[in-house]
Motif scaffolding. Structure first.
Motif, PDB file in Angstrom:
ATOM      1  N   UNK A 150      40.074  40.646  39.796  1.00 13.63           N
ATOM      2  CA  UNK A 150      40.456  41.353  38.563  1.00 13.63           C
ATOM      3  C   UNK A 150      39.772  40.740  37.337  1.00 13.63           C
ATOM      4  N   UNK A 151      39.198  39.542  37.502  1.00 15.82           N
ATOM      5  CA  UNK A 151      38.485  38.895  36.389  1.00 15.82           C
ATOM      6  C   UNK A 151      37.133  39.537  36.110  1.00 15.82           C
ATOM      7  N   UNK A 152      36.599  40.237  37.087  1.00 13.52           N
ATOM      8  CA  UNK A 152      35.269  40.840  36.931  1.00 13.52           C
ATOM      9  C   UNK A 152      35.249  41.822  35.762  1.00 13.52           C
ATOM     10  N   UNK A 153      34.233  41.674  34.928  1.00 14.69           N
ATOM     11  CA  UNK A 153      34.019  42.515  33.742  1.00 14.69           C
ATOM     12  C   UNK A 153      35.055  42.278  32.635  1.00 14.69           C
ATOM     13  N   UNK A 154      35.809  41.187  32.746  1.00 15.72           N
ATOM     14  CA  UNK A 154      36.730  40.794  31.677  1.00 15.72           C
ATOM     15  C   UNK A 154      36.028  39.797  30.751  1.00 15.72           C
ATOM     16  N   UNK A 155      36.382  39.781  29.459  1.00 16.67           N
ATOM     17  CA  UNK A 155      35.752  38.808  28.550  1.00 16.67           C
ATOM     18  C   UNK A 155      36.089  37.379  28.969  1.00 16.67           C
ATOM     19  N   UNK A 156      35.118  36.496  28.837  1.00 15.33           N
ATOM     20  CA  UNK A 156      35.327  35.101  29.214  1.00 15.33           C
ATOM     21  C   UNK A 156      36.527  34.494  28.495  1.00 15.33           C
ATOM     22  N   UNK A 157      36.776  34.921  27.254  1.00 14.19           N
ATOM     23  CA  UNK A 157      37.864  34.340  26.467  1.00 14.19           C
ATOM     24  C   UNK A 157      39.235  34.610  27.072  1.00 14.19           C
ATOM     25  N   UNK A 158      39.321  35.560  28.014  1.00 11.63           N
ATOM     26  CA  UNK A 158      40.600  35.873  28.657  1.00 11.63           C
ATOM     27  C   UNK A 158      40.803  35.077  29.943  1.00 11.63           C
ATOM     28  N   UNK A 159      39.858  34.193  30.282  1.00 13.71           N
ATOM     29  CA  UNK A 159      39.902  33.443  31.535  1.00 13.71           C
ATOM     30  C   UNK A 159      40.191  31.962  31.265  1.00 13.71           C
ATOM     31  N   UNK A 160      40.500  31.228  32.318  1.00  9.67           N
ATOM     32  CA  UNK A 160      40.923  29.828  32.158  1.00  9.67           C
ATOM     33  C   UNK A 160      39.728  28.914  31.885  1.00  9.67           C
ATOM     34  N   UNK A 176      31.389  39.514  28.815  1.00  4.96           N
ATOM     35  CA  UNK A 176      32.150  39.751  30.034  1.00  4.96           C
ATOM     36  C   UNK A 176      31.636  38.943  31.225  1.00  4.96           C
ATOM     37  N   UNK A 177      32.523  38.669  32.159  1.00  9.23           N
ATOM     38  CA  UNK A 177      32.180  37.984  33.405  1.00  9.23           C
ATOM     39  C   UNK A 177      31.545  38.982  34.362  1.00  9.23           C
ATOM     40  N   UNK A 178      30.351  38.678  34.850  1.00  8.85           N
ATOM     41  CA  UNK A 178      29.638  39.574  35.752  1.00  8.85           C
ATOM     42  C   UNK A 178      29.685  39.052  37.191  1.00  8.85           C
ATOM     43  N   UNK A 179      29.210  39.884  38.112  1.00  6.05           N
ATOM     44  CA  UNK A 179      29.123  39.468  39.520  1.00  6.05           C
ATOM     45  C   UNK A 179      28.221  38.241  39.658  1.00  6.05           C
ATOM     46  N   UNK A 180      27.108  38.247  38.961  1.00  2.94           N
ATOM     47  CA  UNK A 180      26.183  37.115  39.053  1.00  2.94           C
ATOM     48  C   UNK A 180      26.783  35.842  38.450  1.00  2.94           C
ATOM     49  N   UNK A 211      38.644  50.456  46.136  1.00  8.15           N
ATOM     50  CA  UNK A 211      37.337  50.607  46.783  1.00  8.15           C
ATOM     51  C   UNK A 211      36.220  50.047  45.910  1.00  8.15           C
ATOM     52  N   UNK A 212      36.346  50.201  44.590  1.00 15.32           N
ATOM     53  CA  UNK A 212      35.336  49.650  43.683  1.00 15.32           C
ATOM     54  C   UNK A 212      35.336  48.120  43.780  1.00 15.32           C
ATOM     55  N   UNK A 213      36.523  47.518  43.796  1.00 13.69           N
ATOM     56  CA  UNK A 213      36.606  46.063  43.925  1.00 13.69           C
ATOM     57  C   UNK A 213      36.025  45.600  45.251  1.00 13.69           C
ATOM     58  N   UNK A 214      36.230  46.382  46.301  1.00  9.98           N
ATOM     59  CA  UNK A 214      35.669  46.040  47.613  1.00  9.98           C
ATOM     60  C   UNK A 214      34.148  46.059  47.568  1.00  9.98           C
TER      61      UNK A 214
END
Length: 240
Positions: A150-160, A176-180, A211-214
């Motif tokens: 659920x962290x994917x594509x969320x702004x870094x400032x919202x993460x630990x 935002x946090x990307x897959x890479x 399915x998108x998350x998968x």
């Protein structure tokens, strides 16, 4: 749902099979986005196999009504005999904290398998470790690193540890946090692989509830397996 990604295939496995759990394993769980749920699932599976399971922490965990916070080896031994699992740590208000290393060694000897929550993430789905995180005891032989998708594509400032994460990724905290980005953190000895040493290292991409998350998790898993990192994909939504 629990699937191991290997050889470009998703294979149904139990979490016990994926982690190749054996007697005397001391398994540390770090990262964010499902550490406690992973411990619960793993403990439930192991108890079904009649294993004696000790659950504790080297940081802090939320305290449940059944937590034993009394420094009493005999009491813990009795509980393990009665129900095959026990959750223990020092009383810390609404949480429990780590026992001292000497007592921890003593009680680990009571169990077949020990599960240790070795990281805190303020209930956020992704984190970057600061200097003294995670906290692995020297006898721990396996590390399981959790990523909440659920962290994917969320702004870094919202993460630990947002500032540390942004510095490592060379990004701004409002990006935002990307897959890479996730791949980079998991692959790095500054990130998920920090202080792993010779321990076996496993990744669980959790919160794969759509399915998108998968699809996104499979992309990440493929890149990580190319780096010889073991990866599983999970959703605990219907487990508890």
């Amino acid at each position: 749902m629990f699937l191991e990604y290997t050889k470009k295939k998703l294979i149904n496995k139990s979490i016990v099979e994926y982690l190749q759990v054996k007697n005397q394993d001391i398994i540390s769980i770090s990262g964010a986005g499902g550490k406690t749920s992973t411990i619960k699932l793993l403990a439930k599976n192991l108890v079904r196999e009649h294993k004696k399971v000790l659950i504790t922490t080297t940081t802090k965990m939320f305290k449940t009504a059944d937590a034993i916070t009394i420094r009493d080896k005999n009491l813990l031994k009795q509980k393990l005999k009665q129900q095959n699992w026990v959750f223990t740590g020092q009383d810390y208000g609404k949480k429990i904290s780590s026992w001292d290393e000497e007592f921890l060694r003593e009680i680990i000897s009571l169990a077949d398998i020990t599960l240790i929550e070795a990281d805190g993430a303020k209930r956020l789905p992704f984190k970057f470790p600061k200097q003294k995180e995670p906290v692995y005891i020297s006898s721990s032989n396996k590390v399981v690193y959790i990523v909440g998708m659920s962290a994917l594509n969320q702004p870094l400032k919202s993460l630990c540890r947002a500032e540390l994460l942004a510095k490592f990724l060379q990004k701004q905290v409002n990006e935002n946090l990307t897959k890479n980005d996730i791949i980079k953190v998991i692959s790095s000895e500054q990130g998920a692989r920090k202080d792993i040493g010779r321990r076996d290292f496993f990744v669980i991409l959790n919160q794969v509830d759509t399915l998108l998350a998968l699809k996104e998790a499979i992309f990440i898993a493929e890149k990580l397996t190319e780096c010889k990192i073991k990866v599983a994909i999970s959703s605990y939504r219907d487990e508890f």
